[in-house]
Design a protein around this motif. Structure first.
Motif: not given
Ligand SMILES: Nc1ncnc2c1ncn2[C@@H]1O[C@H](COP(=O)(O)OP(=O)(O)OP(=O)(O)O)[C@@H](O)[C@H]1O
Length: 307
Positions: A199-203, A214-219
């Protein structure tokens, strides 16, 4: 209080080398947080610090405000799988779980339940771990992590070595766990898996956070970002026209068609648009490569690999 992993300004130095550099993020209940980064980026080190196995040079990592080391019975709060190969090779899988169960004060029935859940047969759980395949070790490690019925899971590369059915099983398990309010922090090199489950990503790259959200924000991207003065009506119109549109955090939608299609539709249904532009994102692999390009160890050439 919410069961949340909070990492604040975490730094880890090995001599002059900075393995983790001022890293801050949270991993929230009900959500799977995917932790991504190239080899050596600092993922395992960060997870080891959260799980109290490595001391931080500075900064803090807490669960509900308490450091792992300060929890009276941490395995009932936080389930950890960091290195599936590190389990005692001379013991059988069942022995390892029974010992953990004794330490945790949970009943033997829970051991059988967990073995069943990770699909290790009685014959397999009676074998010594040195004879386990990597996938079997991962399954045992996941069983061990879940034994104390924790509300938080920290898993480093849990899909490593799992076969396709195993990966599917793990995905379902973690989704269900998060949907029941659990907090999951997992690292993986399998970007497709992360794309499906997180749901959330930390890169992270070279010890530093290069993106989070959030995944939506990043993708967000490839389609059309659209916002209007009446987003509810716009969504109804798009849905009626067979357009798939996902709400995005900043407001408005990411629609799966070209901007022109949305522009024409909005004009027809007379909804004033305040934003209409091509989505600028890509898939997770592209995002990963873009974000970590500056810190990647390899160039894009494969010349040296030719026979
Ligand atoms: N005990 C240690 N002493 C010295 N350097 C270390 C130590 N542990 C980790 N490092 C270094 O810290 C960096 C981060 O390592 P870490 O294992 O956290 O990376 P990672 O993101 O988990 O990588 P991978 O994806 O390859 O598992 C690496 O350069 C590693 O060599």
């Amino acid at each position: 209080m919410e069961t949340m992993i909070t990492v604040e300004h975490l730094t880890k130095r090995y001599g002059d080398y900075v393995a983790v550099d001022d890293v801050s993020f949270t991993s929230k209940p009900g959500r799977v947080t995917g932790f991504l980064g190239p080899n050596g980026a600092g993922k395992s080190t960060t997870m080891r610090i959260i799980a109290g196995l490595t001391p931080a040079t500075s900064g803090t990592a807490t669960v509900d405000g308490t450091a792992y080391r300060d929890m009276p019975n941490p395995a009932t709060e936080v389930g950890v799988l960091l290195d599936a190969s590190a389990q005692h090779a001379g013991r059988t899988g069942a022995e390892i779980l029974r010992l953990s169960a004794m330490t945790l004060g949970v009943g033997k029935g829970r051991v059988e339940e967990m073995l069943d859940m990770v699909s290790l047969t009685p014959e397999e759980s009676g074998r010594r771990v040195r004879n386990y395949s990597l996938g079997m070790r991962q399954r045992l490690g996941i069983a061990n992590a879940l034994l104390g019925n924790p509300r938080i899971l920290i898993l480093d590369e849990p899909a490593n070595g799992l076969d396709p059915a195993g990966i599917h099983w793990m995905r379902t398990l973690l989704r269900d766990y998060a949907d029941r309010g659990g907090t999951v922090l997992l690292s993986s090199h399998l970007l497709h898996e992360i794309e499906i489950i997180a749901d959330d990503l930390v890169v992270i790259g070279h010890g530093r956070i290069v993106a989070q959200g959030t995944k939506e924000e990043l993708l967000a991207g490839n389609g059309t970002r659209v916002r209007s003065l009446d987003d509810d009506a716009l969504l109804r119109a798009m849905t009626a026209a067979g357009i798939v549109a996902r709400p995005v955090a900043e407001g408005g939608f990411l629609a799966d068609v070209a901007p022109e299609v949305i522009g024409r539709l909005a004009a027809r249904v007379q909804i004033p648009l305040v934003e209409l532009r091509p989505g600028d994102g890509a898939n997770l692999e592209q995002m990963f490569l873009d974000l970590t390009a500056a810190t990647a160890r390899e160039s894009t050439t494969t010349q040296g690999a030719r026979p």
